[in-house]
Design a protein around this motif. Structure first.
Motif, PDB file in Angstrom:
ATOM      1  N   LEU A 199      12.074  23.946  32.587  1.00 13.06           N
ATOM      2  CA  LEU A 199      10.985  23.502  33.153  1.00 13.06           C
ATOM      3  C   LEU A 199       9.726  24.070  32.746  1.00 13.06           C
ATOM      4  N   ALA A 200       9.800  25.468  32.523  1.00 10.98           N
ATOM      5  CA  ALA A 200       8.551  26.200  32.107  1.00 10.98           C
ATOM      6  C   ALA A 200       8.082  25.706  30.715  1.00 10.98           C
ATOM      7  N   SER A 201       9.269  25.367  29.847  1.00  2.83           N
ATOM      8  CA  SER A 201       8.943  25.098  28.500  1.00  2.83           C
ATOM      9  C   SER A 201       8.468  23.632  28.595  1.00  2.83           C
ATOM     10  N   LEU A 202       8.927  22.861  29.160  1.00  3.48           N
ATOM     11  CA  LEU A 202       8.503  21.160  29.343  1.00  3.48           C
ATOM     12  C   LEU A 202       7.248  21.141  29.875  1.00  3.48           C
ATOM     13  N   LEU A 219      12.273  22.933  24.719  1.00  2.00           N
ATOM     14  CA  LEU A 219      11.805  22.539  23.518  1.00  2.00           C
ATOM     15  C   LEU A 219      12.491  21.559  22.855  1.00  2.00           C
ATOM     16  N   ALA A 220      13.828  21.850  22.718  1.00  2.60           N
ATOM     17  CA  ALA A 220      14.778  21.046  21.826  1.00  2.60           C
ATOM     18  C   ALA A 220      14.767  19.798  22.561  1.00  2.60           C
ATOM     19  N   MET A 259       9.174  11.736  28.314  1.00  6.01           N
ATOM     20  CA  MET A 259      10.626  12.461  28.234  1.00  6.01           C
ATOM     21  C   MET A 259      10.518  13.782  28.889  1.00  6.01           C
ATOM     22  N   SER A 260       9.344  14.683  28.642  1.00  6.36           N
ATOM     23  CA  SER A 260       9.422  15.916  28.966  1.00  6.36           C
ATOM     24  C   SER A 260       9.267  15.897  30.397  1.00  6.36           C
ATOM     25  N   VAL A 288      11.705  17.335  33.331  1.00  3.58           N
ATOM     26  CA  VAL A 288      11.125  18.323  34.353  1.00  3.58           C
ATOM     27  C   VAL A 288      11.834  17.851  35.660  1.00  3.58           C
ATOM     28  N   VAL A 289      11.875  16.540  36.054  1.00  2.32           N
ATOM     29  CA  VAL A 289      12.510  16.170  37.283  1.00  2.32           C
ATOM     30  C   VAL A 289      13.805  16.552  37.230  1.00  2.32           C
TER      31      VAL A 289
END
Length: 417
Positions: A73-76, A128-129, A352-353, A357-358
């Motif tokens: 979540l943090a990355s997104l 990230l990926a 898509m990010s 997250v959801v």
């Protein structure tokens, strides 16, 4: 100052020297999505071993699991759009290198603190990926077919999750050094993917510097209807995955009266594997019908799991996992296909990010809550409670999906003169 709009381009001079065609590159980024979720399930069969070694509680176990999801979540949230700005390939290379580092931390872990560290790093890199690879699927598909992209994404996601648990359980049960060898295998797979990404064409203009600033997940107005349906579908389906990955092995051990890691792995694989198989079988079903019928099957499977927990029936539990898994796969795919078709090209990674997250909130928050209540309530009542709630939500998704079905045009019949 406006944000530069990413566009799909032909390969630059360095890219033309790449040995990967767009078709092979498409297969590669699909494999990266599957591999990222494969890695997310790898530690699950080892949680019992870690608990025996370091003596932590079920709450700590679910927090270790959830650390991964919070990392995603943090990355997104911080870097959800970064591949739109700097390109898919640099982001994927960074993510894969970090995932290799996380596997090394797992190998040397000698306390629960290191599990938190490893899961956190793994989560950040997975975010990230997933954001970059999901957007690259749309960029690289030979026909730019959103339905084909949604099918590919759904199958590799479910298949990767199930295979990760099953393969790891096989390593743990049958091979020496169970706390090391699963991660050695992961390291090798990530290294192969890293080499492949280094040779893939870059489908996006790199016209901006990376910006790691917190951003509110944004969904363009034109996508909000499909996004709402996809979000509810992923909440109902991925929350089941979270429960299975965190507490499923314990429930399997209770119902089957065994501590065999393969038995626990097979139950998770039954859920995810049937999801992948159902997606392949019904992948071209109309998105609204897939989301509706899949959600009904998901609800049915969950109610069977609730019944299995109440009656301690292993056969009903497996039946529920297979039926619920098939519903999870078809419902998730139907909603994802509808979303993929509606995303404007300039907002692919961003939308898509937001979707992931959801998804990862659904994967983590119910699992954390279940880990908190499992001690006072007990394992079986916890599954009964959460299964009933998620089954009800799945029926809500089915009703929403039915409302999106195309309306037949009304024919006006006039009498002949």
């Amino acid at each position: 100052m406006s944000t530069p709009v990413p566009t799909t381009t032909t390969a630059s001079a360095p890219d033309r020297r790449s040995t990967l065609s767009p078709r092979i590159a498409f297969a590669l980024v699909a494999a990266i999505i599957g591999l990222a979720l494969f890695a997310s399930g790898t530690p699950s069969p080892l949680y019992g071993t870690y608990r025996a070694l370091w003596g932590f509680s079920p709450v700590v176990l679910t927090l270790v699991y959830a650390t991964y999801a919070f990392g995603v979540l943090a990355s997104l949230i911080l870097a959800g759009r970064i591949s739109d700005e700097v390109g898919r390939r640099p982001v994927l290379l960074t993510a894969l290198a970090t995932l290799m580092g996380a596997t090394v931390v797992f190998m040397v872990a000698d306390s629960v603190v290191w599990l938190f560290v490893a899961r956190g790093i793994q989560g950040l890199a997975t975010g990230l990926a997933l954001g970059a690879a999901s957007a690259a699927l749309l960029d690289l598909h030979p026909r730019r077919d959103p339905a084909g992209v949604g099918l590919t994404n759904g199958v590799v996601s479910a298949g990767g999750m199930g295979l990760g648990v099953l393969v790891s359980a096989t390593f743990v049960e049958l091979l020496p050094a169970p706390r090391v060898l699963p991660y050695v295998a992961l390291f090798v797979l990530f290294a192969i993917a890293f080499v492949g990404v280094a040779r893939m064409p870059e489908p996006v203009d790199r016209s901006a510097s990376p910006r790691l600033t917190p951003q509110r997940p944004s969904v363009p107005t034109v996508v909000r209807g499909p996004f709402a349906l996809a979000a509810l579908a992923v909440i109902s389906s991925w929350s089941v995955g979270g429960l299975f990955l965190s507490l499923g092995p314990q429930l399997s051990a209770t119902l089957f009266h065994t501590n065999d890691h393969l038995v626990a792995g097979l139950s998770v694989f039954a859920l995810a594997g049937s999801g992948a198989a159902a997606q392949l079988l019904f992948g071209r079903t109309a998105p609204w019908l897939g989301a509706a019928a899949g959600s009904v099957a998901l609800s049915t499977g969950l109610l069977l799991i609730v019944l299995a927990a109440a009656t301690e029936s292993s056969a009903v539990y497996i039946a529920g996992a297979v039926i619920g898994g098939a519903g999870f796969g078809v419902a998730f795919l139907g909603a994802l296909r509808a979303l993929s078709a509606a995303i404007p090209p300039a907002h692919r990674a961003e939308v898509m990010s937001a979707f992931y997250v959801v998804a990862y909130a659904a994967l983590s928050l119910p699992a954390i809550l279940a880990g908190v209540v499992v001690t006072p309530l007990g394992l079986e009542p916890t599954f009964e409670l959460f299964g009933a709630v998620i089954a009800g939500l799945a029926l809500v998704v089915a009703a929403m999906a039915l409302r999106t079905r195309p309306r037949s045009p009304v024919r006006v019949v006039t009498a002949a003169a």
